[in-house]
Design an enzyme around this catalytic site. Structure first.
Site, PDB file in Angstrom:
ATOM      1  N   GLY A 158       0.813  -1.213   0.000  1.00  0.00           N
ATOM      2  CA  GLY A 158       0.000   0.000   0.000  1.00  0.00           C
ATOM      3  C   GLY A 158       0.843   1.257   0.000  1.00  0.00           C
ATOM      4  N   CYS A 159       1.894   1.272   0.805  1.00  0.00           N
ATOM      5  CA  CYS A 159       2.756   2.455   0.876  1.00  0.00           C
ATOM      6  C   CYS A 159       3.520   2.648  -0.426  1.00  0.00           C
ATOM      7  CB  CYS A 159       3.700   2.346   2.067  1.00  0.00           C
ATOM      8  SG  CYS A 159       2.822   2.398   3.651  1.00  0.00           S
ATOM      9  N   SER A 160       3.896   1.551  -1.058  1.00  0.00           N
ATOM     10  CA  SER A 160       4.564   1.652  -2.363  1.00  0.00           C
ATOM     11  C   SER A 160       3.621   2.218  -3.404  1.00  0.00           C
ATOM     12  CB  SER A 160       5.078   0.281  -2.813  1.00  0.00           C
ATOM     13  OG  SER A 160       6.111  -0.151  -1.958  1.00  0.00           O
TER      14      SER A 160
ATOM     15  N   ALA B 155       3.185   5.972  -2.760  1.00  0.00           N
ATOM     16  CA  ALA B 155       4.404   6.720  -3.084  1.00  0.00           C
ATOM     17  C   ALA B 155       4.613   6.818  -4.591  1.00  0.00           C
ATOM     18  CB  ALA B 155       5.609   6.063  -2.416  1.00  0.00           C
TER      19      ALA B 155
END
Length: 158
Positions: A45-47, A50
């Site tokens: 999710g963070c990838s 970003a």
């Protein structure tokens, strides 16, 4: 946990980036910065979030916005994240969670139906005056990784 609202003074910060260089809110004096908080580098999710911010950077910059991501990760992990996902904006390390706490981006949240303590995925748009003091223009808590940047772009007209 206190959450920020539009009109609040943005908490000042100085944190190390992925190269261990200090980055401060005041570095963006006279501009607008999107400060977003994410739970953990190198996670799906963070990838996704970003990479979405990175893909939008040219349009955001043309509209006068810069982007900064902050997480409780180490500078080494953020460097790996930046290199793996080819990110071009600063990623800042807040392992003590002081800045996360000041922005109300750390606290109790629901995760898979359970209450846990952790990073609350949050995004802030901060106008920074010539003296380096920021004012919160937009404060969004509990944002979703998927589609968040597209939604933010629509809201900003970018």
């Amino acid at each position: 946990m206190t959450q920020l609202t539009p009109g609040d003074i943005a908490p000042a910060f100085t944190l190390p980036d992925a190269d261990r260089n200090p980055v401060s809110l005041s570095d963006y004096a006279g501009g607008r910065v999107i400060v977003y908080f994410f739970p953990a580098a190198l996670t799906p999710g963070c990838s996704l979030e970003a990479v979405d911010f990175d893909a939008a950077m040219a349009d955001l910059a043309a509209a006068g916005y810069q982007v900064v991501g902050i997480s409780p990760d180490s500078t080494d992990k953020l460097a790996t994240f930046r290199e793996r996902d080819h990110l071009r904006f600063p990623l800042l390390a807040d392992p003590g969670r002081d800045v996360l706490g000041a922005y109300g981006a750390f606290g109790t949240k629901m995760l898979y139906g359970k209450q846990v303590e952790g990073v609350i995925r949050s995004t802030f748009i901060v106008d920074v005056d010539a003296a380096g003091t920021g004012v919160v223009k937009v404060a969004q808590y509990n944002v979703r990784a998927t589609g968040h940047v597209a939604k933010l772009r629509r809201e900003l007209g970018v």
